[in-house]
Motif scaffolding. Structure first.
Motif, mmCIF file in Angstrom:
data_model
loop_
_atom_site.group_PDB
_atom_site.id
_atom_site.type_symbol
_atom_site.label_atom_id
_atom_site.label_comp_id
_atom_site.label_asym_id
_atom_site.label_seq_id
_atom_site.Cartn_x
_atom_site.Cartn_y
_atom_site.Cartn_z
ATOM 1 N N VAL A 1 -23.075 19.400 -13.419
ATOM 2 C CA VAL A 1 -24.410 20.935 -12.308
ATOM 3 C C VAL A 1 -22.754 20.973 -10.629
ATOM 4 O O VAL A 1 -22.633 20.651 -9.952
ATOM 5 C CB VAL A 1 -25.382 19.448 -11.666
ATOM 6 C CG1 VAL A 1 -25.808 20.682 -10.168
ATOM 7 C CG2 VAL A 1 -25.780 18.835 -12.385
ATOM 8 N N VAL A 2 -22.839 22.222 -10.868
ATOM 9 C CA VAL A 2 -22.326 22.735 -9.943
ATOM 10 C C VAL A 2 -22.015 23.457 -8.552
ATOM 11 O O VAL A 2 -23.449 23.673 -8.146
ATOM 12 C CB VAL A 2 -20.578 23.866 -10.264
ATOM 13 C CG1 VAL A 2 -19.964 23.140 -11.282
ATOM 14 C CG2 VAL A 2 -21.448 24.868 -10.841
ATOM 15 N N LEU A 3 -21.101 22.609 -7.209
ATOM 16 C CA LEU A 3 -21.918 23.575 -6.216
ATOM 17 C C LEU A 3 -20.996 24.108 -5.856
ATOM 18 O O LEU A 3 -19.864 24.212 -5.544
ATOM 19 C CB LEU A 3 -21.565 22.275 -5.589
ATOM 20 C CG LEU A 3 -22.752 20.841 -5.449
ATOM 21 C CD1 LEU A 3 -21.874 19.694 -4.297
ATOM 22 C CD2 LEU A 3 -24.097 21.652 -4.513
ATOM 23 N N LEU A 4 -21.721 25.688 -5.375
ATOM 24 C CA LEU A 4 -20.867 27.034 -4.905
ATOM 25 C C LEU A 4 -21.430 27.290 -3.700
ATOM 26 O O LEU A 4 -22.482 26.902 -3.112
ATOM 27 C CB LEU A 4 -21.213 27.899 -6.163
ATOM 28 C CG LEU A 4 -20.597 27.746 -7.496
ATOM 29 C CD1 LEU A 4 -20.754 28.496 -8.602
ATOM 30 C CD2 LEU A 4 -19.292 28.224 -7.052
ATOM 31 N N GLY A 5 -20.626 27.120 -3.111
ATOM 32 C CA GLY A 5 -21.188 28.043 -1.711
ATOM 33 C C GLY A 5 -19.608 28.628 -1.236
ATOM 34 O O GLY A 5 -19.419 28.012 -1.346
ATOM 35 N N ASP A 6 -19.904 28.669 0.344
ATOM 36 C CA ASP A 6 -18.955 29.130 1.720
ATOM 37 C C ASP A 6 -18.249 28.053 1.638
ATOM 38 O O ASP A 6 -18.857 26.567 2.133
ATOM 39 C CB ASP A 6 -19.330 30.217 2.437
ATOM 40 C CG ASP A 6 -19.633 31.441 2.130
ATOM 41 O OD1 ASP A 6 -19.253 31.864 1.326
ATOM 42 O OD2 ASP A 6 -19.427 32.376 3.129
ATOM 43 N N SER A 7 -17.278 27.887 2.389
ATOM 44 C CA SER A 7 -16.843 26.566 3.066
ATOM 45 C C SER A 7 -17.956 26.127 4.220
ATOM 46 O O SER A 7 -18.147 26.643 4.971
ATOM 47 C CB SER A 7 -15.205 27.006 3.523
ATOM 48 O OG SER A 7 -14.680 25.635 4.083
ATOM 49 N N SER A 8 -17.633 24.799 4.642
ATOM 50 C CA SER A 8 -18.864 24.520 5.551
ATOM 51 C C SER A 8 -19.975 24.416 5.542
ATOM 52 O O SER A 8 -20.426 24.431 6.341
ATOM 53 C CB SER A 8 -18.480 24.479 7.019
ATOM 54 O OG SER A 8 -16.770 24.380 7.101
ATOM 55 N N TYR B 1 -25.488 27.653 0.997
ATOM 56 C CA TYR B 1 -25.179 28.719 2.107
ATOM 57 C C TYR B 1 -26.086 28.021 3.475
ATOM 58 O O TYR B 1 -27.312 26.692 3.120
ATOM 59 C CB TYR B 1 -25.982 29.942 1.688
ATOM 60 C CG TYR B 1 -27.524 30.759 2.232
ATOM 61 C CD1 TYR B 1 -28.712 30.030 1.038
ATOM 62 C CD2 TYR B 1 -28.440 30.497 3.462
ATOM 63 C CE1 TYR B 1 -29.945 31.063 1.655
ATOM 64 C CE2 TYR B 1 -29.302 31.137 3.752
ATOM 65 C CZ TYR B 1 -30.235 30.715 2.495
ATOM 66 O OH TYR B 1 -31.381 31.452 2.624
ATOM 67 N N ASP B 2 -25.827 27.906 4.867
ATOM 68 C CA ASP B 2 -26.251 28.071 6.044
ATOM 69 C C ASP B 2 -26.985 28.428 6.767
ATOM 70 O O ASP B 2 -27.313 29.488 6.722
ATOM 71 C CB ASP B 2 -24.780 27.226 6.818
ATOM 72 C CG ASP B 2 -24.621 27.005 7.907
ATOM 73 O OD1 ASP B 2 -26.099 26.645 8.139
ATOM 74 O OD2 ASP B 2 -23.914 26.286 8.231
ATOM 75 N N ILE B 3 -28.199 27.568 6.578
ATOM 76 C CA ILE B 3 -28.486 29.083 7.134
ATOM 77 C C ILE B 3 -28.591 29.227 8.693
ATOM 78 O O ILE B 3 -28.547 30.261 9.600
ATOM 79 C CB ILE B 3 -30.384 28.612 7.701
ATOM 80 C CG1 ILE B 3 -30.896 26.856 7.970
ATOM 81 C CG2 ILE B 3 -31.210 27.972 6.314
ATOM 82 C CD1 ILE B 3 -31.864 26.574 8.358
ATOM 83 N N THR B 4 -27.616 28.422 9.456
ATOM 84 C CA THR B 4 -27.500 28.587 10.563
ATOM 85 C C THR B 4 -25.822 30.364 10.409
ATOM 86 O O THR B 4 -25.214 30.483 11.446
ATOM 87 C CB THR B 4 -27.191 27.997 11.690
ATOM 88 O OG1 THR B 4 -25.996 27.778 10.875
ATOM 89 C CG2 THR B 4 -28.318 26.618 11.719
ATOM 90 N N SER B 5 -25.574 30.526 9.697
ATOM 91 C CA SER B 5 -24.684 31.560 8.943
ATOM 92 C C SER B 5 -25.030 32.683 8.343
ATOM 93 O O SER B 5 -25.027 32.285 7.062
ATOM 94 C CB SER B 5 -23.511 30.821 8.689
ATOM 95 O OG SER B 5 -22.629 31.329 7.708
ATOM 96 N N PRO B 6 -25.361 33.481 8.825
ATOM 97 C CA PRO B 6 -25.460 34.991 8.566
ATOM 98 C C PRO B 6 -24.354 34.995 7.373
ATOM 99 O O PRO B 6 -24.984 35.802 5.713
ATOM 100 C CB PRO B 6 -25.703 36.120 9.081
ATOM 101 C CG PRO B 6 -26.363 35.243 10.264
ATOM 102 C CD PRO B 6 -25.658 33.827 10.465
ATOM 103 N N ILE B 7 -22.942 35.122 7.518
ATOM 104 C CA ILE B 7 -22.190 35.429 6.675
ATOM 105 C C ILE B 7 -21.889 34.523 5.576
ATOM 106 O O ILE B 7 -21.819 35.275 4.126
ATOM 107 C CB ILE B 7 -21.277 35.280 7.370
ATOM 108 C CG1 ILE B 7 -20.579 36.371 8.230
ATOM 109 C CG2 ILE B 7 -19.963 35.104 6.189
ATOM 110 C CD1 ILE B 7 -19.927 36.590 9.067
ATOM 111 N N SER B 8 -22.669 33.899 5.770
ATOM 112 C CA SER B 8 -22.879 32.278 4.113
ATOM 113 C C SER B 8 -23.491 33.122 3.155
ATOM 114 O O SER B 8 -23.513 32.732 2.149
ATOM 115 C CB SER B 8 -22.900 30.753 4.631
ATOM 116 O OG SER B 8 -24.376 30.319 5.278
#
Ligand code: GDP
Length: 176
Positions: free
Chosen positions: A13-20, A90-97
């Motif tokens: 299982v790999v975790l992917l997504g932007d930093s932070s 993704y982070d729900i407070t970060s639209p970019i992520s």
């Protein structure tokens, strides 16, 4: 005896997504906290957890975390190779992520061997649900078929963590 019929499988299982976005926090929350009968090992590349599915089958879940490499978009082919399940965070407070979630799916698919692509399971995890007071709804732009599941989670409070990982271990194909 029952033991010789026992089935064992490894699940990458790999975790992917932007930093932070909270990938490491989710990994820690799951590996350290959930099942009582578990062996957690913090390794350089991945952590493992042994899960007894039923009397006849157990699974070693290998959970890969990026260790910060995603910041430079420099995840190696080895990171992706042999992936069974990908959790795109993704982070729900970060639209970019959120806007980058599909890029991560594309990148993942480009690395996974063609013959394995149809078996690949992709789960989208919307993290940091504790930061919103009202319930969080799946964004309109994500209503497509690029992923198999959508789960709202919080590494901080633990919300959704069991749903996320039980969804993974309860859906292992019989042939594995
Ligand atoms: P990664 O770079 O994707 O591995 O993200 P980290 O796990 O290092 O988390 C980045 C930051 O977000 C840290 O300050 C975490 O404490 C915080 N964080 C992670 N998950 C949550 C969460 O569910 N809720 C809140 N409020 N903060 C979180």
């Amino acid at each position: 005896t029952a033991d010789t019929n026992k089935k064992h499988c490894n699940l990458k299982v790999v975790l992917l997504g932007d930093s932070s976005v909270g990938k490491s926090s989710l990994a820690a929350r799951y590996i350290v906290g959930k099942f009582q009968k578990s062996n957690a090992t913090i390794g350089a590349a991945f952590m493992t957890k042994n899960i007894q599915l039923d009397d006849n089958k157990d699974v070693t879940l290998e959970l890969w975390d990026t260790a910060g490499q995603e910041r430079y978009r420099s995840l190696t082919p080895m990171y992706y190779r042999g992936t069974d399940v990908a959790i795109i965070v993704y982070d729900i407070t970060s639209p970019i992520s959120l806007s980058h979630a599909e890029d991560w799916i594309e990148e993942l698919r480009s690395y996974v061997d063609t013959e394995r692509r149809s078996d690949l399971r992709i789960i989208l995890a919307a993290n940091k649900s504790d930061l919103l007071e009202e319930g969080y709804k799946q964004p309109e732009e994500l209503r497509n078929n690029k992923f198999n599941d959508f789960v709202v989670v919080s590494a901080k409070t633990g919300e959704g963590i069991n749903i996320l990982f039980e969804g993974i271990t309860n859906n292992i194909p019989d042939e594995m």
